[in-house]
Design a protein around this motif. Structure first.
Motif, short mmCIF file in Angstrom:
data_model
loop_
_atom_site.label_atom_id
_atom_site.label_comp_id
_atom_site.label_asym_id
_atom_site.label_seq_id
_atom_site.Cartn_x
_atom_site.Cartn_y
_atom_site.Cartn_z
N THR A 1 0.84 -1.20 0.00
CA THR A 1 0.00 0.00 0.00
C THR A 1 0.87 1.25 0.00
OG1 THR A 1 -1.60 -1.23 1.32
CG2 THR A 1 -1.94 1.13 1.15
N ILE B 1 2.42 1.87 -3.36
CA ILE B 1 1.45 2.40 -4.33
C ILE B 1 1.18 3.87 -4.05
CG2 ILE B 1 -0.96 2.27 -5.07
CD1 ILE B 1 -0.75 -0.76 -4.75
N ILE B 2 1.02 4.20 -2.76
CA ILE B 2 0.77 5.61 -2.43
C ILE B 2 1.93 6.48 -2.92
CG2 ILE B 2 0.57 7.28 -0.54
CD1 ILE B 2 -1.01 5.20 1.00
N ARG C 1 4.27 5.84 -5.19
CA ARG C 1 4.56 5.83 -6.64
C ARG C 1 3.41 6.35 -7.49
NH1 ARG C 1 9.29 6.29 -7.36
NH2 ARG C 1 10.19 5.63 -5.40
N LYS C 2 2.17 6.12 -7.05
CA LYS C 2 1.05 6.29 -7.99
C LYS C 2 0.01 7.32 -7.60
CE LYS C 2 1.71 2.17 -10.33
NZ LYS C 2 2.00 2.05 -11.66
N THR C 3 0.18 8.03 -6.50
CA THR C 3 -0.86 8.99 -6.15
C THR C 3 -0.27 10.39 -6.05
OG1 THR C 3 -0.57 8.91 -3.76
CG2 THR C 3 -1.98 7.21 -4.73
N LYS C 4 -1.17 11.37 -6.03
CA LYS C 4 -0.72 12.76 -5.98
C LYS C 4 0.03 13.04 -4.67
CE LYS C 4 -5.04 14.43 -4.07
NZ LYS C 4 -6.00 15.49 -3.88
N VAL C 5 -0.46 12.43 -3.58
CA VAL C 5 0.21 12.62 -2.29
C VAL C 5 1.65 12.11 -2.35
CG1 VAL C 5 0.26 11.85 0.10
CG2 VAL C 5 -1.88 12.61 -0.90
N ARG D 1 3.54 11.69 -5.02
CA ARG D 1 4.37 12.56 -5.87
C ARG D 1 4.76 13.82 -5.11
NH1 ARG D 1 1.21 10.91 -10.11
NH2 ARG D 1 -0.30 12.52 -9.62
N ALA D 2 3.78 14.36 -4.36
CA ALA D 2 4.08 15.56 -3.58
C ALA D 2 5.15 15.25 -2.55
CB ALA D 2 2.81 16.08 -2.91
N ARG E 1 7.51 12.97 -2.68
CA ARG E 1 8.83 12.85 -3.34
C ARG E 1 9.37 14.22 -3.73
NH1 ARG E 1 8.09 9.41 -8.19
NH2 ARG E 1 5.85 9.52 -7.83
N ALA E 2 8.47 15.07 -4.24
CA ALA E 2 8.90 16.40 -4.66
C ALA E 2 9.38 17.21 -3.45
CB ALA E 2 7.76 17.13 -5.37
N PHE F 1 12.99 18.24 -9.92
CA PHE F 1 13.03 17.13 -8.98
C PHE F 1 13.88 16.06 -9.65
CE2 PHE F 1 8.78 19.13 -8.39
CZ PHE F 1 9.15 19.86 -7.27
N MET G 1 13.23 12.24 -9.94
CA MET G 1 11.92 11.82 -10.43
C MET G 1 11.97 11.81 -11.95
SD MET G 1 9.63 13.98 -7.70
CE MET G 1 8.01 13.58 -8.32
N TYR H 1 -9.15 14.27 -5.73
CA TYR H 1 -9.59 13.03 -5.07
C TYR H 1 -9.04 12.95 -3.64
CZ TYR H 1 -5.08 10.90 -6.46
OH TYR H 1 -3.76 10.60 -6.64
N GLU I 1 -6.05 10.75 -12.48
CA GLU I 1 -4.67 10.32 -12.77
C GLU I 1 -4.48 10.09 -14.27
OE1 GLU I 1 -1.92 10.08 -11.01
OE2 GLU I 1 -2.72 10.58 -9.04
#
Lengths: 293, 254
Positions: free
Chosen positions: A155, A158-159, A161-165, A167-168, A170-171, B90, B93, B109, B127
């Motif tokens: 989980t 996935i969070i 790698r694949k969600t906006k949270v 990505r934020a 990582r950024a 970044f 990335m 979402y 997405e």
């Protein structure tokens, strides 16, 4: 040979608990460059919340655990807001000392509230026994621990790698200022990081309580410290590193215990830390960031 | 109503007046250049406009509304976006993820979807949407073959381009470019000029450009503002600026 495999099974089970906790250390470090020493106390509180849910409110564990995760998540965010956020731009050492303070405060506060004595985790009849393969037994507890850990790890991946949270996160961990100038709410992202790490710690705490059948206010101190070693071992700030480090520490610890050197297990764990710091200070998965002159 | 308007904008660090009494108006679809010697306060001005610094006096209006006191991410929502003098991608990335981060503030979402990615929910739609938009945007900049590369592995010119693409992904009304030609060779600078032209033709956006490279600024800007020691010393068309004595003085020293 079967004895060896048996030790590995125990090691994987203990290691998954370390991995869950190590992830919290490494996520928080990755994003605010802070070693959150209060993280061990969060796992302790996760275990207490769950047990009180079960004993005092008669909630089944399957419900008590998620509730405890949510409570710990809120608590993690609260600790960040109160103790760390005001120090975001202060020298790193100030925040580190604060983290130590929060850790001591919380474990002593719980001692005051619930007493220093160890409490017994209620038994779950369904978790007694295990699968037997020849000479090797795989306890149901170990299976539960591993499965729950894997669900959490997947989980989390996935969070991230694949969600906006994710990505934020990582950024922000790469460049806070650039992230906020691209529309990312940095404070919120840091709060979420604390929340996720603390929820994972709650799972770790409950699994610890199930496996060792007891809880006590200082249970998070040494467990947390070893999980921290795991995070450093794997390369702090790197998620797969923390997982790997956790499993490695768990296995090494159980092999030491299993082969008659039980008293030495902590010494071996911290010995490994010293060796890693000498040979590869950035950790096994760490990148060599040599400073440019 | 002007897209961007500043009134008596200024900031003091300790005893140093880094920017003072700065007044500028930018309308829709304009390309304005901001030049000045090193240390004149150009980047400080960008930091004031984007909310990195809080001005000690004056006001910044975006479409008539004050944005002073808003957090940088809130100012992005108002339609300001920027690039950096020293590239700040970044780095670890992918190129596509860099652009996707910039779509962040447009996504709505919630927690349940983040945790469980409920089939058929907003998560999948949004997405998929930004994935498509991100790829299209990168294709416009001829970077469709780089989407999965790590940002740090791109050649310098492409890193600059990616930074501009990322800034455009926030769908700004005003794009602030901070020395985009810094460190570029003449060939790359020429390509950059083409890129800026391209942006103006394809996006509904105004541009405020800080630049050292005179040929670049003179070549593409309609209006130029010159600052020195934090104050405006000249405004006008490239032709007027070229002849302005104060400007020549500031650049060559008197």
């Amino acid at each position: 040979m079967s004895y060896f495999i048996q030790q590995i099974v125990y090691g994987l089970s203990a290691g998954s608990i370390y991995a869950l906790i190590a992830l919290g250390y490494t996520m928080v470090y990755g994003i605010v460059k802070l070693i959150n020493f209060a993280h061990g106390e969060v796992l302790m509180m996760g275990a207490y919340f769950t047990i009180f849910g079960i004993i005092s409110f008669n909630i089944p564990i399957i419900l008590a655990l998620p509730i405890s995760m949510v409570l710990c998540a809120l608590l993690g965010m609260f600790i960040d807001r109160v103790a760390y956020k005001p120090l975001r731009n202060a020298p790193r050492i100030s925040a580190l000392i604060t983290a130590l303070g929060v850790s001591m405060f919380l474990s002593n506060f719980f001692k005051l509230l619930f007493g220093a004595e160890k409490r017994k985790m209620p038994d779950f009849p369904a978790l007694k026994g295990g699968y037997v393969f020849g000479d090797v037994t795989i306890p149901y507890k170990a299976i539960l621990t591993l499965v729950l850990t894997l669900v959490c790890l997947i989980t989390l991946q996935i969070i991230v790698r694949k969600t906006k949270v994710g990505r934020a996160m990582r950024a922000v961990s790469e460049d806070k200022q650039a992230a906020q100038l691209m529309g990312v709410n940095v404070d919120l992202t840091i709060s979420i990081t604390f929340a996720i790490g603390s929820a994972l710690a709650a799972v770790g705490g409950v699994l610890y309580a199930i496996n060792y059948s007891q809880i006590f206010p200082t249970m998070g101190t040494l467990t947390g410290l070893k999980a921290f070693v795991a995070a450093v071992l794997g390369g702090i700030g790197i998620l797969p590193g923390a997982m790997f480090g956790g499993f490695l520490i768990g296995i090494v610890e159980n092999l030491t215990k299993g082969y008659g050197a039980g008293g030495w297990s902590n010494a071996v764990v911290f010995g490994i830390l010293i060796i890693v710091l000498l040979v590869k200070p950035e950790g096994i998965f760490g990148k060599n960031t040599r400073e440019k002159v | 109503m002007a897209l961007l308007e500043t009134k008596g904008l200024g900031i003091t660090f300790g005893g140093l007046r880094a920017v003072g009494d700065f007044e500028i108006t930018i309308g829709d679809h304009e390309l304005v250049g901001l030049i000045g010697p090193n240390g004149a306060g150009k980047t400080t001005l960008f930091n004031l406009l984007t909310g990195v610094y809080l001005p000690t006096d004056g006001d910044v209006l975006v479409e008539g509304k004050s944005v002073v006191g808003l957090k940088p991410y809130q100012i992005v929502e108002k339609g300001l976006s920027r690039t950096f003098q020293n590239i700040r991608l970044f780095k670890d990335m992918t190129v596509l993820d860099n652009v996707k981060v910039a779509f962040h503030h447009k996504m709505s979402y919630g927690t349940a979807n983040t945790l469980f990615r409920i089939p058929g929910s907003k998560y999948w739609k949004e997405e998929a949407d930004i994935d498509k938009k991100g790829r299209e945007l990168l294709a416009l900049f001829k970077m469709e073959d780089n989407v999965n590369d790590m940002a740090k592995n791109l050649p310098y010119g492409k890193q600059r381009k990616l930074e501009i693409a990322r800034a455009l992904a926030t769908e700004p009304k005003l794009l602030l470019l901070d020395e985009p030609a810094a460190g570029m060779n003449p060939q790359e600078t020429k390509e950059l000029m083409e890129t800026i032209h391209f942006i103006r033709e394809n996006f509904d956006v105004s541009i405020l450009l800080i630049e050292h490279d005179m040929s670049l600024v003179m070549g593409i800007c309609e209006r130029i503002i010159v600052i020195d020691y934090g104050v405006i010393i000249a405004k006008g068309t490239p032709e007027e600026i070229k002849k302005n004595e104060k400007v020549i003085g500031a650049y060559l020293g008197q």
